[in-house]
Structures are given as C-alpha cells and as structure tokens.
Enzyme design. Structure first.
Site, PDB file in Angstrom:
ATOM      1  N   GLU A   7       0.797  -1.227   0.000  1.00 57.47           N
ATOM      2  CA  GLU A   7       0.000   0.000   0.000  1.00 57.47           C
ATOM      3  C   GLU A   7       0.828   1.274   0.000  1.00 57.47           C
ATOM      4  O   GLU A   7       0.421   2.287  -0.556  1.00 57.47           O
ATOM      5  CB  GLU A   7      -0.926   0.068   1.240  1.00 57.47           C
ATOM      6  CG  GLU A   7      -1.935  -1.033   1.338  1.00 57.47           C
ATOM      7  CD  GLU A   7      -1.475  -2.133   2.267  1.00 57.47           C
ATOM      8  OE1 GLU A   7      -2.326  -2.741   2.899  1.00 57.47           O
ATOM      9  OE2 GLU A   7      -0.249  -2.382   2.343  1.00 57.47           O
ATOM     10  N   ASP A  80      -2.148  -5.223   3.494  1.00 59.29           N
ATOM     11  CA  ASP A  80      -2.428  -5.590   4.892  1.00 59.29           C
ATOM     12  C   ASP A  80      -3.395  -6.761   4.993  1.00 59.29           C
ATOM     13  O   ASP A  80      -4.206  -7.013   4.096  1.00 59.29           O
ATOM     14  CB  ASP A  80      -3.003  -4.380   5.639  1.00 59.29           C
ATOM     15  CG  ASP A  80      -1.956  -3.306   5.885  1.00 59.29           C
ATOM     16  OD1 ASP A  80      -0.761  -3.595   5.707  1.00 59.29           O
ATOM     17  OD2 ASP A  80      -2.340  -2.179   6.249  1.00 59.29           O
ATOM     18  N   ASP A  82      -6.025  -7.236   6.844  1.00 62.93           N
ATOM     19  CA  ASP A  82      -7.415  -7.028   7.246  1.00 62.93           C
ATOM     20  C   ASP A  82      -8.323  -6.914   6.018  1.00 62.93           C
ATOM     21  O   ASP A  82      -7.891  -7.094   4.878  1.00 62.93           O
ATOM     22  CB  ASP A  82      -7.537  -5.792   8.140  1.00 62.93           C
ATOM     23  CG  ASP A  82      -7.054  -4.524   7.436  1.00 62.93           C
ATOM     24  OD1 ASP A  82      -6.734  -4.580   6.228  1.00 62.93           O
ATOM     25  OD2 ASP A  82      -6.991  -3.471   8.104  1.00 62.93           O
ATOM     26  N   GLU A  84      -9.770  -4.297   4.630  1.00 60.26           N
ATOM     27  CA  GLU A  84      -9.406  -3.222   3.709  1.00 60.26           C
ATOM     28  C   GLU A  84      -8.231  -3.647   2.834  1.00 60.26           C
ATOM     29  O   GLU A  84      -8.210  -3.376   1.627  1.00 60.26           O
ATOM     30  CB  GLU A  84      -9.057  -1.944   4.480  1.00 60.26           C
ATOM     31  CG  GLU A  84     -10.202  -1.339   5.268  1.00 60.26           C
ATOM     32  CD  GLU A  84     -11.368  -0.907   4.382  1.00 60.26           C
ATOM     33  OE1 GLU A  84     -11.120  -0.373   3.296  1.00 60.26           O
ATOM     34  OE2 GLU A  84     -12.523  -1.109   4.795  1.00 60.26           O
ATOM     35  N   TYR A 286       1.192  -5.983  13.301  1.00 60.02           N
ATOM     36  CA  TYR A 286       0.051  -5.272  12.714  1.00 60.02           C
ATOM     37  C   TYR A 286      -0.814  -4.648  13.804  1.00 60.02           C
ATOM     38  O   TYR A 286      -1.125  -5.284  14.808  1.00 60.02           O
ATOM     39  CB  TYR A 286      -0.783  -6.220  11.857  1.00 60.02           C
ATOM     40  CG  TYR A 286      -1.755  -5.498  10.963  1.00 60.02           C
ATOM     41  CD1 TYR A 286      -1.321  -4.480  10.131  1.00 60.02           C
ATOM     42  CD2 TYR A 286      -3.106  -5.817  10.965  1.00 60.02           C
ATOM     43  CE1 TYR A 286      -2.202  -3.795   9.313  1.00 60.02           C
ATOM     44  CE2 TYR A 286      -3.992  -5.148  10.143  1.00 60.02           C
ATOM     45  CZ  TYR A 286      -3.535  -4.136   9.320  1.00 60.02           C
ATOM     46  OH  TYR A 286      -4.419  -3.456   8.516  1.00 60.02           O
ATOM     47  N   ARG A 288      -3.949  -3.250  13.726  1.00 59.59           N
ATOM     48  CA  ARG A 288      -5.416  -3.321  13.720  1.00 59.59           C
ATOM     49  C   ARG A 288      -5.822  -4.733  14.123  1.00 59.59           C
ATOM     50  O   ARG A 288      -5.841  -5.649  13.303  1.00 59.59           O
ATOM     51  CB  ARG A 288      -5.988  -2.956  12.348  1.00 59.59           C
ATOM     52  CG  ARG A 288      -5.765  -1.501  11.985  1.00 59.59           C
ATOM     53  CD  ARG A 288      -6.460  -1.124  10.687  1.00 59.59           C
ATOM     54  NE  ARG A 288      -6.280   0.283  10.390  1.00 59.59           N
ATOM     55  CZ  ARG A 288      -5.312   0.775   9.618  1.00 59.59           C
ATOM     56  NH1 ARG A 288      -4.433  -0.052   9.072  1.00 59.59           N
ATOM     57  NH2 ARG A 288      -5.216   2.069   9.385  1.00 59.59           N
ATOM     58  N   HIS A 333      -4.894 -14.054  14.782  1.00 62.40           N
ATOM     59  CA  HIS A 333      -4.314 -12.718  14.826  1.00 62.40           C
ATOM     60  C   HIS A 333      -3.515 -12.543  16.106  1.00 62.40           C
ATOM     61  O   HIS A 333      -3.758 -13.204  17.101  1.00 62.40           O
ATOM     62  CB  HIS A 333      -5.413 -11.655  14.753  1.00 62.40           C
ATOM     63  CG  HIS A 333      -6.112 -11.632  13.432  1.00 62.40           C
ATOM     64  ND1 HIS A 333      -7.188 -10.823  13.181  1.00 62.40           N
ATOM     65  CD2 HIS A 333      -5.890 -12.333  12.293  1.00 62.40           C
ATOM     66  CE1 HIS A 333      -7.597 -11.019  11.940  1.00 62.40           C
ATOM     67  NE2 HIS A 333      -6.829 -11.928  11.390  1.00 62.40           N
TER      68      HIS A 333
END
Length: 640
Positions: A7, A80, A82, A84, A286, A288, A333
C-alpha cells in the site's frame, strides 16, 4: 522477476531490505478503486451490485502498476491482512487483468522471517474478507446517501449521516443530557485523627452500630461529630496480608488508542497514524487487531529477555496467556507487540517513539511476575453514645514485578503507625467534610472508544475514523480534551432517533457488526445481510420524507445587540465551517462575523492579546492570538 504490490512507499522500502534482486516492489498508495462519489453507485434492484470506479487522482498510479507488471513472472499482492487490505489486493488484481499470475501473501509483522515465511505460503485473495469489506462499504453508502437528503430537507442543507458515526454522536448527546439532568446530592465523610503510642493514625468512619455509614445532611453530621469527640478509642483489629497486582495484557487496537489518549494526549487518529509508521518500518506487529494472542516464538524471546535484563525473579514459571473479551477476536491474529524485544526505544526524534515505548512496555510487562504489596488494615472501635467502626489502610511495595518496566509508576508507600490489637488511642481531632455527588464526566476519546467497544459498535479499524468524522462534520466538538455535542449534533440526533429508531439503536448496530463478521467467516451471505436491512429502511425513508416535520437547530445567545440593524440580537450559529456570529433577524439582516471562543484568564505569550480556540483545516483544535494576522502566535498546547 516478480512484482510485489503493497500500500505505501514506507512499507515498500522496508520489504526491499528483505527481498533480493529478483523482486521489484510498488505501492498502490491505498485504495485504487471505490464507489463513485457523485452517485449512489449501488444497484439496489440487482443484488446490490456495486459500480466501482478508479479513485480520483489514482489513474497515474494504476498506469504505473500496469507498466511495472509487464513481463513479470508473478504479481504478489502483499497488502495488509485485514478486510481493507484484502479489498485493495482484489481491486489491484482486477485492474491489472487476468493475463498475469497472481498470488496473495499475508504477514503480521514486516520482518525478514515473516516475509520469507509468507512467500512459502502463497494463497489467493480471500473472497469472504472482500465480501465483508464490500458489504460494509455498500451498507454505509446506502445509509449515507439515503439519509443525508432527508437531513437536508428536514434539518439543514449540507448535512450528512453515517451508519456508525450517527450512533457515536448519539452517545455523546445522551451523555450531555445526563449531565444537564444531574442534580448533586449532599453527603458527608468523617475522618478522625488519633494518637497512638508510636505515631498518629488517620481513620475513616466506616460503620455506626454495625451499619454502613450514610450521612446526607449537616444535622446528622454534627450529631455524629459531637459524639465522636466524646468517644473512647481502641484498636480492635490489625490485619496484614500480601496482595498481588497482576500485569495487563499486551495492546490490541482499542486499548492502545485509549492508553495513548490518557498517557500521551494523542487523538485516536494520531495514534493510528503513528502506529502505521511503526508497522511499515517493521518495528511493531500489525496494529489493527482485537486479539490478545501472542506468537509462541515472541513469548519465548521476551521470556529470555526478561531473565537476562531483570533477573529470573521477574520471570513467571510459565508463559502468560490472555483471553480476548471480544466475540469477534480471531485467534490467528496477534496482539500489538514490538518485532524486536531487545529494541527498547526507537529514534527519539521520531514522532512515533513515545507510542513505541508504550507498546514495548505493555508487551514486556505482560510476561513478567506480578507486583507484590504488603497491605495493612487497622480497625478502630469508637465508643460514645453509639459504637463506631473506623478503618485505616496502608500499603508498602514489596516487589516491583512488572512495574519495573512501567515508566509512569512512582512508588508511594502509605505507612501506618505501628499499633497492636487492644491499644488505646487518644483523640486529636474529628474532621467532618461536606461533599456533593459529581455529575458524570463527558467522554474523552479514550472513554468513547471504550463504550463503542463494550457495545460492539465498530471494529478496531473504525474507531479512529468514527471519532475524526463526527468532529469534522461539526456534530461533536473537542474542548479541553472532552467531547461536547454541538447544536447540529443535538438536532440531527433528535431527528434520527425519532424517525429512524432502528438505525440509531445500539443493539441493532452491534448486530450488523456481528453480521459483517459472519460474512468474513463465511457464515453469512452478504447479499442477504443487505437485503434484510434495506427493504424496510427504504420504505422508512420515503415515509419520513413525506410525513416528518422540520427540526430547528438551537442557537446560542450572546446578549449583544446586532451592530448592523440595532434591533436583532447577535447569536452563535453553526455552519459547515464551524461557529460564526449572526443576527437573529436573518434573513432580513445579513450581519455575520467571525466567532472567537476566548480562553479565560490566559494571554498571548507574544503580544499580550486574548487567546482564542481555533481549528485547523483538518478539524484539530489549537490556540491562537485574537490579534491575528497582526500577531501570528499559535500553539497546539494550552498556554499557562
């Protein structure tokens, strides 16, 4: 040659340290494809089919990615892990076309071991995660695009509504109502200062005639005080025990945002921005996540570090494991932790260094021994007309344990005079104190995040944008780190709660979040989730437009006459760009002026003028001189 797409340039730079000459790395600069801004972009007649377009300003980036993909053997999507990130990976793959060979890799930390491990476990884009992201995006678009025109008609032009943001505003509005409705109640606390053989003892009145003390008026307080002055006192109990203060779990997103708010004064948005930098530089895992889970390899390394740096007495016999309270937490996670436990601090010049230190402390402390305190409770009996029970509590640190790495911990021992059961005491003074119950406090960002999390509203990645958005839209304003509803926030909340009860319901909003989680897990069809909501919602919108009454936005009065027409009163209105002064006789009188919120008792450090509260273009509050532009003094911190 293989092309890796991430990203951001920072993430690309970090990955380049671990990958050889056989790889080239490009950044998508976030999302490249989204719903159009100018229209709904969702076909509600055909299974909510979205109409995606290239994000404005991203055409050159897409062209650059297509050029970079020419002639490569494989395109590796490394966005990433997640929802998104999954959506970005999917849309990049779509725009590059089927002629390429694609693979998807995910990793929880940007380290050589993690990257090389991910390259050995290549997969494909997770369609269920994509569908969950797409369902949320469409759901929010439907609510926003359908409700906003209603607000334009019934409240004021230019307003917008959000599925989760509006519920967050409701929390702030209801807290304000609770504060305004609060009526303080009188109560009294009484302490007695006594003289023992080896020092003084300050005890609190606890019970009267073996019943818990409840003193709610001065008459009762005076009667008890008079009797205590004539009473005889003796020690009837001395209890000593060892207490343990256990360490807390490593950070997940919500706890990191809350602690960064209280300890560092960071907004949720700033915390996530700094955490993103730390993650992309490969310094933390990470950021989130709603899980407390830790990789066994990370636990083994931190245990080895604790034994070496602090001594084996600080290391528990077995590793500590923490269970997440969140229903949606996924065991695969990890919690937020440093990637290198030996790196206690990062470059102090970096704006993210303070956040890194918090993350490091929390992680290391989570695997250390508990702090141990010696606690003493002294029970005193007072005998007058009535029998009184009074208590004194003392505490002394015995073993630091995990507090060894807590930079904010200050040792404050509360030692009591040495006494024994049966000792007689002499009265020095009775200290009655009148108090009143306090109104509930307004939310700060940390408090609002805590409530959102407890109610199941939003998810780790959404807390920061929720809080940022409701302030940018002028529904909530931040004053002295507390959140206040604006007149617009009050009016919009009143209207939405009255006419869209279901959308504004806390439980319903939480259920929608759970539904999106089920979509991600493959347990719920995303189209069915949207269908169940949209049918009744669309009908409700039509009915409200037809039958509801217009809501007036309250204005603040200044008590000053309008300088232009001399008849109206100067009032404070809230517009798209914040508060401004206006005449109450508008539109007959079109007087307007800039609103200046003066900070009482504070003067400009440069020219001595009044200090006013202002807002930056991004909605952040700061302090400036009222004599601007002649004096350009400004500060993020409140001057003393």
């Amino acid at each position: 040659m293989k092309l890796v797409i991430v990203e951001s340039p920072t993430k690309a730079k970090t990955l380049s340290k671990f990958l050889g000459s056989g790889y080239k790395i490009e950044a998508s600069m976030g999302h490249v494809r989204d719903l159009p801004k100018s229209k709904l972009g969702v076909d509600t007649e055909k299974d909510f089919k979205p109409e995606y377009v290239v994000v404005k300003g991203k055409a050159k980036i897409v062209a650059s990615l297509r050029k970079a993909a020419k002639g490569v053997d494989e395109v590796i999507l490394a966005t990433d892990q997640d929802r998104e990130g999954e959506a970005i990976a999917f849309h990049v793959q779509y725009l590059l076309g089927d002629k390429h060979k694609f693979s998807r890799i995910v990793f929880h930390e940007i380290t050589k071991t993690a990257i090389l491990g991910a390259l050995k476990k290549k997969g494909k884009v997770n369609i269920k995660l994509l569908e969950a992201q797409q369902a949320r995006r469409i759901l929010d678009r439907l609510v926003g695009y359908k409700l906003s025109p209603v607000l334009w008609r019934k409240v004021r032009r230019g307003l917008s509504a959000g599925r989760v943001q509006s519920v967050a505003v409701r929390l702030v509005v209801e807290k304000e109502k609770e504060i305004k409705a609060f009526k303080p109640q009188e109560y009294w606390e009484i302490q007695v200062k006594l003289l023992a053989e080896k020092g003084e003892l300050l005890v609190d009145l606890n019970k009267i005639e073996n019943k818990k003390v409840k003193i709610d008026n001065s008459k009762q307080a005076n009667e008890i005080t008079d009797d205590l002055k004539r009473s005889e006192y003796k020690i009837v109990g001395v209890k000593k025990r060892e207490t343990k203060r256990q360490p807390v779990p490593p950070f997940m997103t919500s706890t990191m945002q809350r602690i960064a708010s209280t300890r560092l004064g960071y907004s949720a948005k700033k915390t996530m921005r700094e955490a993103q930098q730390l993650y992309e530089k490969g310094l933390i895992t990470y950021h989130r996540t709603d899980s407390f889970n830790l990789a066994s390899s990370a636990v083994a390394k931190v245990r080895k570090y604790i034994a070496k740096e602090f001594g084996k007495e600080y290391l528990p016999e077995k590793p500590r494991f923490y269970k997440s309270k969140s229903k949606s937490a996924q065991g695969a996670h990890e919690a937020i932790r440093p990637t290198k436990v030996g790196l206690r601090a990062v470059d102090s010049k970096s704006s993210s260094s303070k956040l890194y230190s918090l993350i490091w402390e929390r992680f290391v402390a989570s695997q250390m021994m508990p702090a141990i305190f010696d606690k003493t409770v002294v029970k005193v009996e007072g005998k007058g007309k009535k029998t009184y029970e009074l208590k004194a509590k003392g505490e002394r640190l015995k073993f630091l344990g995990w507090l060894k790495v807590n930079s904010k911990f200050k040792e404050t021992n509360e030692d009591l005079a040495i006494v024994n059961e049966g000792d007689l005491l002499q009265l020095i003074k009775v200290l009655p104190e009148q108090k009143f119950t306090q109104a509930p406090t307004r939310y700060n960002e940390a408090g609002l995040i805590k409530v959102l999390e407890r109610k199941g509203i939003g998810r780790p990645s959404t807390y920061a944008p929720i809080i940022s958005t409701i302030q940018l839209r002028q529904y909530v304003e931040r004053k002295e780190k507390r959140l206040y509803p604006t007149a617009i926030g009050d009016a919009v909340t009143e209207f939405l709660v009255k006419y869209f009860t279901k959308v504004m319901d806390y439980e319903f909003t939480a259920e929608m979040e759970e539904g999106l989680d089920k979509v991600a897990e493959g347990k719920q069809e995303w189209i069915k989730l949207l269908s169940n909501f949209y049918g009744s919602f669309e009908k409700r919108v039509e009915k409200v437009i037809e039958k509801s009454k217009r809501v007036k936005i309250a204005v603040e009065k200044t008590g000053q006459k309008c300088p232009k027409c001399k008849k109206g009163e100067v009032i404070i209105r809230t517009g798209r760009f914040g508060k401004f002064l206006s005449c109450s006789n508008f539109p007959e009188c079109k007087y307007t002026a800039t609103y200046k919120q003066i900070v009482e008792g504070v003067k400009c450090e440069k020219c001595g003028g009044e200090v006013v509260i202002k807002k930056s273009r991004k909605g952040r509050q700061f302090y400036g001189c009222s004599n601007y532009p002649k004096c350009k003094w400004a500060s993020w911190k409140k001057p003393k």
